[in-house]
Design a protein around this motif. Structure first.
Motif, short mmCIF file in Angstrom:
data_model
loop_
_atom_site.label_atom_id
_atom_site.label_comp_id
_atom_site.label_asym_id
_atom_site.label_seq_id
_atom_site.Cartn_x
_atom_site.Cartn_y
_atom_site.Cartn_z
N VAL A 139 55.70 -51.85 -49.87
CA VAL A 139 56.15 -53.01 -50.66
C VAL A 139 55.54 -53.06 -52.05
O VAL A 139 55.87 -53.95 -52.83
N THR A 140 54.64 -52.13 -52.39
CA THR A 140 54.04 -52.12 -53.72
C THR A 140 53.72 -50.68 -54.13
O THR A 140 53.26 -49.88 -53.29
N PRO A 141 53.94 -50.34 -55.40
CA PRO A 141 53.55 -49.01 -55.87
C PRO A 141 52.05 -48.86 -56.07
O PRO A 141 51.56 -47.73 -56.23
N LEU A 142 51.31 -49.96 -56.07
CA LEU A 142 49.86 -49.85 -56.22
C LEU A 142 49.27 -49.21 -54.96
O LEU A 142 49.52 -49.69 -53.85
N PRO A 143 48.50 -48.15 -55.10
CA PRO A 143 47.95 -47.47 -53.92
C PRO A 143 46.84 -48.27 -53.27
O PRO A 143 46.36 -49.27 -53.83
N SER A 144 46.42 -47.82 -52.12
CA SER A 144 45.34 -48.51 -51.40
C SER A 144 44.08 -48.55 -52.26
O SER A 144 43.73 -47.59 -52.94
N GLY A 145 43.40 -49.69 -52.19
CA GLY A 145 42.15 -49.83 -52.93
C GLY A 145 40.95 -49.89 -52.02
O GLY A 145 39.82 -50.05 -52.49
N ALA A 146 41.18 -49.78 -50.71
CA ALA A 146 40.09 -49.87 -49.73
C ALA A 146 39.63 -48.47 -49.34
O ALA A 146 40.31 -47.75 -48.63
N SER A 147 38.46 -48.09 -49.83
CA SER A 147 37.90 -46.79 -49.48
C SER A 147 37.10 -46.85 -48.20
O SER A 147 36.80 -45.81 -47.59
N SER A 148 36.72 -48.06 -47.76
CA SER A 148 36.01 -48.23 -46.51
C SER A 148 36.24 -49.65 -46.01
O SER A 148 36.73 -50.51 -46.74
N THR A 149 35.89 -49.88 -44.74
CA THR A 149 36.04 -51.20 -44.14
C THR A 149 34.71 -51.65 -43.57
O THR A 149 33.80 -50.84 -43.34
N ALA A 150 34.60 -52.97 -43.35
CA ALA A 150 33.36 -53.50 -42.80
C ALA A 150 33.64 -54.81 -42.10
O ALA A 150 34.53 -55.57 -42.49
N ALA A 151 32.86 -55.06 -41.05
CA ALA A 151 32.85 -56.36 -40.37
C ALA A 151 31.48 -56.97 -40.64
O ALA A 151 30.46 -56.49 -40.12
N TRP A 152 31.43 -57.98 -41.49
CA TRP A 152 30.16 -58.52 -41.97
C TRP A 152 29.71 -59.71 -41.15
O TRP A 152 30.51 -60.57 -40.76
N THR A 153 28.41 -59.79 -40.95
CA THR A 153 27.77 -61.02 -40.50
C THR A 153 27.50 -61.87 -41.74
O THR A 153 27.62 -61.40 -42.88
N PRO A 154 27.11 -63.14 -41.59
CA PRO A 154 26.74 -63.94 -42.76
C PRO A 154 25.64 -63.29 -43.60
O PRO A 154 25.68 -63.35 -44.83
#
Length: 450
Positions: free
Chosen positions: A116-131
């Motif tokens: 839906v967008t020509p802009l490529p992915s900007g997420a090089s990594s993922t994380a599940a953060w605690t506070p």
């Protein structure tokens, strides 16, 4: 303007000093012809110097203590971190299964966004953060957001004084600057401690708070957010992952965007002015007995003696920031809706829930307003979403996202109210000035890299 930064409170100059009425009855103090309460008909700079000297002596001990604490700059971030960490307390690590679920959700969302967008992915990594993770990963950006206003506040105090008073007031103002740094650090720490348990993603307030390319979700906060909603938690997680991934596409591939956001905050700070009548209130209300009572002195200083005032420059900067935030949020909503489509039946309902959360001033917006004096409430979020939707239908996603090539190509606040003209310009291929604008932008980035 929102709540005042640095912990200063708005004041009418009267305060609640029990001695104020007595001072007014004393013919030698506080008369209209003697605003500084020195008993004579003419102001003597030596008297002001005596007040500053006495106050400076009282604060010298506190100043040495603050200096030994390692504070540098207008905000005591060490204190902010300590208070925030104390507020957060012990947190359990995120289970590996949850981290994997977050990673899978972001990857799947990115796959759907590709269509839906020509802009490529900007997420090089993922994380599940605690506070605690959120605090550690966003504090550096909070410094960039808070410092412009904090630094401006630390200089406008001196600039508001007469030239003769500046030299006399120097030691006192230095102490007050350090006290302001501690007050701001304390306020920041308490606010971030609360905010760390309430934000849903790293881009929840529309600003790139975390490291570039790290798509982070907050499982504990999402669990709380999901309570009372009709949608399954898996769909809510998927929806928020798509929003986080969409934000990162903009922030990673629109190189000027983060700079523009921070520049708006800095422009707001530069426009800050101070009501110098606060200095008169301090002198008129000064009670020598307060020198022996730090709590009474703190009460006097907290009466708003250097109250910042809203200026036309600040109003203009705030409008630019609000418009840009609305455009970001409107684009994200449009892209996510198109990407999820029928895959997540509750997408529209969840989008409306978040829109209302922002419109009524969620915890993140309230925190920023209190700390920096800026409201991050994009009042035209709905209008921005309508504009992006109509532009997509009229010109397609490629033409829509080409608008992000340069800030001069973006719609302004008038276009949000009347989008037809802007859409006609894009559909008609009106690119007047685009070549020059892009050339200037490339030159600016070229100069910065040298």
């Amino acid at each position: 303007m929102a709540d005042l930064p640095f912990g200063f409170s708005s004041s009418d100059g009267q305060g609640d000093d029990p001695n104020r009425d007595d001072r007014k009855k004393d013919p030698n103090k506080g008369s209209p012809s003697d605003p500084f309460g020195f008993g004579g008909g003419e102001f003597d700079m030596k008297d002001l110097g005596q007040i500053f000297s006495k106050l400076g002596e009282m604060f010298s001990g506190a100043g040495n203590t603050m200096a030994s604490g390692g504070q540098s700059g207008p905000v005591n971030y060490d204190l902010a971190r300590q208070l925030a960490s104390s507020s957060i307390g012990f947190v359990k690590p995120v289970p590996e299964q949850t981290s994997n679920a977050v990673a899978d959700a972001v990857r799947l969302a990115d796959t759907w966004l590709d269509g839906v967008t020509p802009l490529p992915s900007g997420a090089s990594s993922t994380a599940a953060w605690t506070p605690s993770d959120w605090l550690d990963n966003t504090l550096a950006t909070w410094k960039r957001l808070c410092d412009p206003v904090a630094e401006q506040m630390s200089t406008v105090w001196a600039s508001a004084l007469p030239e003769e008073a500046k030299a006399m007031a120097g030691p006192l103002l230095a102490m007050m600057t350090q006290m302001g740094g501690m007050a701001f650090g304390s306020q920041l720490g308490q606010a971030l401690g609360t905010l760390s348990r309430e934000v849903l993603t790293s881009t929840d307030i529309g600003l790139p708070l975390g490291p570039k390319g790290v798509a982070a979700l907050m499982p504990e906060a999402i669990e709380t957010f999901a309570e009372g909603l009709e949608q399954p938690r898996s769909e809510i997680m998927m929806f928020l992952a798509a929003r986080e991934a969409a934000h990162h596409r903009l922030f990673s591939h629109v190189p000027w965007l983060s700079t523009q956001l921070l520049s708006a905050v800095e422009a707001f700070a530069r426009g800050m002015k101070v009501d110098t009548s606060g200095l008169q209130d301090l002198a008129q209300g000064f009670n020598p007995a307060a020198l022996a009572d730090p709590s009474a002195m703190e009460q006097l200083l907290n009466q708003g003696i250097f109250e910042p005032k809203s200026t036309p420059e600040q109003v203009a900067a705030l409008e630019r920031l609000e418009t840009l935030l609305a455009l970001i949020e409107g684009w994200v909503e449009t892209a996510v809706t198109d990407a999820l489509g029928d895959r997540i039946p509750g997408t529209l309902a969840l989008s409306e829930t978040l829109r209302r959360r922002r419109a009524t001033g969620g915890p993140a917006e309230q925190t920023f307003a209190t700390l920096v004096g800026l409201e991050l409430r994009p009042r035209k979020l709905r209008e921005a979403a309508v504009l992006w939707r109509r532009l997509t239908e009229a010109a397609g996603s490629d033409a829509r996202d080409a608008v992000w090539q340069h800030p001069d190509l973006l719609p302004d606040t008038n276009d949000l109210d009347e989008p037809a003209g802007f859409i006609d310009r894009v559909v008609g291929g009106d690119t007047s000035g685009i070549d020059e604008a892009i050339a200037d932008l490339e030159k600016d980035f070229g100069d910065d890299s040298k």
